[in-house]
Design an enzyme around this catalytic site. Structure first.
Site, PDB file in Angstrom:
ATOM      1  N   CYS A 194       0.762  -1.151  -0.029  1.00 24.67           N
ATOM      2  CA  CYS A 194      -0.150  -0.146  -0.056  1.00 24.67           C
ATOM      3  C   CYS A 194       0.835   1.270  -0.051  1.00 24.67           C
ATOM      4  O   CYS A 194       0.514   2.293  -0.885  1.00 24.67           O
ATOM      5  CB  CYS A 194      -0.864  -0.027   1.082  1.00 24.67           C
ATOM      6  SG  CYS A 194      -0.315  -0.088   2.735  1.00 24.67           S
ATOM      7  N   ASN A 195       2.080   1.398   0.934  1.00 27.45           N
ATOM      8  CA  ASN A 195       2.662   2.388   0.841  1.00 27.45           C
ATOM      9  C   ASN A 195       3.533   2.418  -0.765  1.00 27.45           C
ATOM     10  O   ASN A 195       3.752   3.451  -1.265  1.00 27.45           O
ATOM     11  CB  ASN A 195       3.845   2.369   1.885  1.00 27.45           C
ATOM     12  CG  ASN A 195       3.300   2.342   3.092  1.00 27.45           C
ATOM     13  OD1 ASN A 195       2.359   3.078   3.518  1.00 27.45           O
ATOM     14  ND2 ASN A 195       3.783   1.586   4.049  1.00 27.45           N
TER      15      ASN A 195
END
Lengths: 341, 341, 341, 341
Positions: free
Chosen positions: A148-149
């Site tokens: 996600c990052n």
């Protein structure tokens, strides 16, 4: 109708997949795996799903994969590779863990601390950042979901690196991450009483594992090694990642590059120059909002990008990839508007 | 007992001053000014103060300043200079607004948009960052409280600039600010339904007014112009500022410089190398926690600093200065532990 | 200076005791017990206390109780009775657990499920609701702190039962409780991602253990058995209990009874008739705010009471009792104003 | 495709209607009215809707109602009746305000303080609680949406009153309401800094306007006047209403009555006896969860009901009614799963 299995259905990304697939016109959930809660009803594990007619949780062994068209693996890192190495070799799989994201097994071992246990599958895995690997994903059997990052940072940087618009040796990613990214793990610092009303940096100084993905992807793009600085912060909110990216380059050219790169992307919205996106405006959706501002110091730009870690950063991205793998319209089941307020 | 007046007592910094002075051994509140709510009881304006025996709110005109030993001005910017220009010329004043922070009237006009209306008072004003202007504050009649963001950034940078440890042309301050810093103003984006569960950058690109303070102070320290990059972010929490500062320099030397600079400071805590402070651990207190980490890229360091914007960033700092101005022990009324959880 | 020991110092009520005692003029912390974290520094377990000069955590066995004037036990239920049964028989103790609240061992076993393991100590224990047991507490060796819900409900009902103002067979307590009351336990439903942004009733239907205290106390007061209905709700906030109590009686007479009963109490504030207190106005303080409203249906009244579960509901109450036991001014260390916002 | 207009599109219920209709297969938004923000783009007013291709905001006068099949009025109370009285007399309208909920104009004036300004339209208005007025709504031209609190309370009580299962003179509704129910109004107590981390009762004692609806509906059902006690509480969350209803009756019979009444309802879920619903499990959805528990006191039951005030309590209910009025499948556009976490 395609038959879908989800392994790891008792975690947040598993539940998010069910939420999304419940509104999908050509998928039906056939099996839900969750070893630790096998035998339980989904409505008991996740009462927000109680209105759905879902199969009970079972162990992975109990699933008849012969009748499954595509399997999502929403298992913890390391467990995922062990499970996937034993699944049928022709089963279409979208993996949401970190296990198949790094192409170099040594890089994997460096960041994750253990030798990879499914080297064969790793070789065929396709990196799942849809907007940049669309054709490979269509043809893939096993897709490795982007972290996600790592997804947020790449949306904010790939077009700039590709167009050679920024100084590659001075890239700072300051990320503000909501708590659901940490999963449903029982840790003291994730308790409401500990987390709410405060915030802090963690994994400071280049130790966060998603750096492996940044290194891999940006270096390929640039044709030479690229190392970014990346500091994540834990914010008292449940969903959302906001990346504030500090780069050296011409702000207007950077904004133009984003507009060009994402002009036909259904989920990436470039906001007008000088505006800044907010995580509250993409919550629960598959959208990513990107903004660019100049600084009073010439030749510097600030890129901000916001997405929902559980949707575009994980389960939504996974469904987008599954759609491509099955030949379904890419946006199917994913066009719901964000929930605000 | 010293007699204290507070102007602007119906705002958050005014209420915070009352909270702190309520536990002070040698101050008593004699008058509370609040023009828009004059005539009201403080317990009605702020029910959390209802147990205190406080004077009712009055207009500034109604206060007999002859019996006041020190006056806190917690008024909005611009209003403050107008009011202060009319107060007795020998009254000790701690101003919490931005009006007297910038020494150069042109800089003031550049950042705040209007010509300064109290130039005489501005000339005698002392900058109120206690730890660095202690002797001047002791002798001052009018002290200008440092801005909450400006204070956080200076705690994280002054010792490094002074010791010439970092590249002055590459300083990035990424600040995460809680909402009480915006005051009690009725704005749509400050509503609970709009603010909670999301976060965003604002005043991006060098437009935030606190940059005037950074420019002034860092340039004096360095002996040459210094311009930093500063991006504030609004976080869904009520109190706290977390500064993540990206600098080029030797991390260990930077940590050592902080330990040396702050070794005898009662309110500044330097945490062990590699640890990162959290706003939740200074909430409601006058403490500032500072941490330093190295990066995987050599020669880069990340400094993180956390303080409570209403206490150390504003009213606590103001009381600390008032103690010095009145010859009271500097820490009196300010040693309460943070509230956690 | 009195020497204080705290057992269970690594939990929230332990930390709250330290926060309060840090500002106390005649107590000093001599020993901190915390078996599971023995050997650790308090500043590592609770970074918000890092500025304090505190002893490291030790096991209870390592404490020399001969030099302790009073010991707070902030241990879990059941553990507390086992530990206390082995402490010196002349040591003054304030227990924060549920272990010594019920005078009848059968009632204890009924509500807590196990036979009591310290019957001797139980016999001498005094119930710690300060405002109603002041004289007994002054003379006590062992005081059993009232439960946080039980305290809130009793503040809202005791004067009414005592003055025979309400129908004893129709009392409904609807409580809204913040999450820190559940302690630092690692449970899925206490995670930020699960708890924030939602709320629900729990222990519905007369199963919550604090009912044992209500039954005991109200029946003694009324001179006949009294059974109330009590439904707690978990609210997404960290501190605070709000009791909404539905009774049949004359609202004005009820308000007058509260004003009379609490007129000289330093910590109980009765707000004007028709006003309603809020938990945000007592947060972090030892105050309890009580309001009374009439209903459009004649002969019905709504009593609302708000206190901070960790302070007045637990550690603040404990310190108030300790002050009495040691002959110190009852309010010492407890007059800090609430933290708002 | 049916052409839809929304008046009051710049408020929360307007935005929620757009969110829902964006996923509707046979409605398209043709006009968006918002007098105070006329001329603005919806993506500027609500950035979370920026991906949608929506008409700009206009004044109501600028809308050509001849091409509109159905108009939602999401206007403030009182404004709504003035506007609706001037709309074409054959235009299908779903009103979300309180203006047409009460059938008796005197009752309207009693609760809302002004004489009704659209008595003709009021006569034809149908009360919009879908599950209980389905046939009337199908045939209606003007439907008056039920208030969010009134809907929650009625879901929790109507089947019990209808089946004569409870004491009609002893009904207590204790409601816990999220903040979005108060709308986007700029009020001090709705600011994040004021509202978060605390909670309180308001409109205590029978003064809340939704009592008018309870009185009207319950009295019709019972065939005699019924007056309930109703106390709303403001909780620090954005969406959700939780009703805790205290009644005298047989708990098992009550649970059975709910199961029977709602067995074929697509949006009402009765949870197993003894379980309690949570607002976090219906957030962003059109579902209402209902639970029943017995009390230790025989003959008493606690009913808990949870719904999302902006969806099932307002805009979702409105769309459900619009579907019926246009002959569309009732659940169309409304089956999305709740957003958790």
């Amino acid at each position: 109708m395609y038959n879908i299995a989800i392994l790891g259905a008792s975690g947040y990304t598993g539940a998010e997949l069910i939420r999304l697939i419940a509104g999908h016109s050509s998928m039906q959930i056939k099996a839900l795996g969750g070893n630790s809660k096998a035998g339980q009803k989904m409505g008991d594990v996740f009462p927000h799903l109680r209105h759905l007619d879902l199969p009970d949780l079972v162990t992975a062994d109990e699933i008849n994969f012969a009748e499954i068209d595509l399997c999502f693996c929403a298992l913890p890192h390391k467990t995922s590779q062990e499970v996937i190495s034993k699944l049928p070799a022709d089963l279409k799989i979208v993996d949401l863990s970190a296990d198949f994201r790094l192409r170099d097994p040594e890089e994997y071992e460096k960041w994750y601390g253990n030798p990879h246990a499914a080297l064969e599958q790793q070789k065929e895995a396709v990196y799942g950042l849809t907007e940049f690997y669309r054709e490979e994903i269509k043809a893939a059997r096993l897709v490795a979901g982007t972290g996600c990052n790592a997804a947020t940072g790449q949306f904010a940087l790939r077009p700039l690196i590709e167009a050679d618009l920024i100084d590659l040796d001075d890239i700072i990613l300051d990320l503000k991450c909501a708590v659901s990214g940490a999963g449903r793990a029982l840790k003291e610092n994730l308790l409401h009483a500990e987390l709410s009303e405060g915030y802090h940096a963690y994994a400071v100084g280049g130790t966060h594992r998603h750096l492996g993905e940044f290194d891999q992807e940006f270096s390929v793009l640039a044709g030479r090694p690229v190392k970014v600085q990346f500091t994540p912060h834990l914010i008292p909110a449940n969903r959302g990642i906001l990346a504030t990216v500090y780069v050296k380059g011409d702000p207007q050219a950077i904004h133009a590059a984003f507009e060009k790169a994402y002009s036909s992307e259904p989920f990436i919205e470039v906001v007008p120059f000088g505006q800044t996106p907010s995580t509250r405006h993409i919550r629960g959706s598959n959208f990513c909002h990107i903004g660019v501002s100049g600084d009073r110091i010439e030749g510097r730009a600030i890129v901000t990008a916001a997405l929902d870690n559980l949707t575009k950063g994980s389960s939504g991205q996974a469904l987008q990839n599954a759609n491509l793998m099955l030949g379904i319209e890419e946006t199917e089941g994913l066009m719901m508007a964000p929930l605000f307020p």
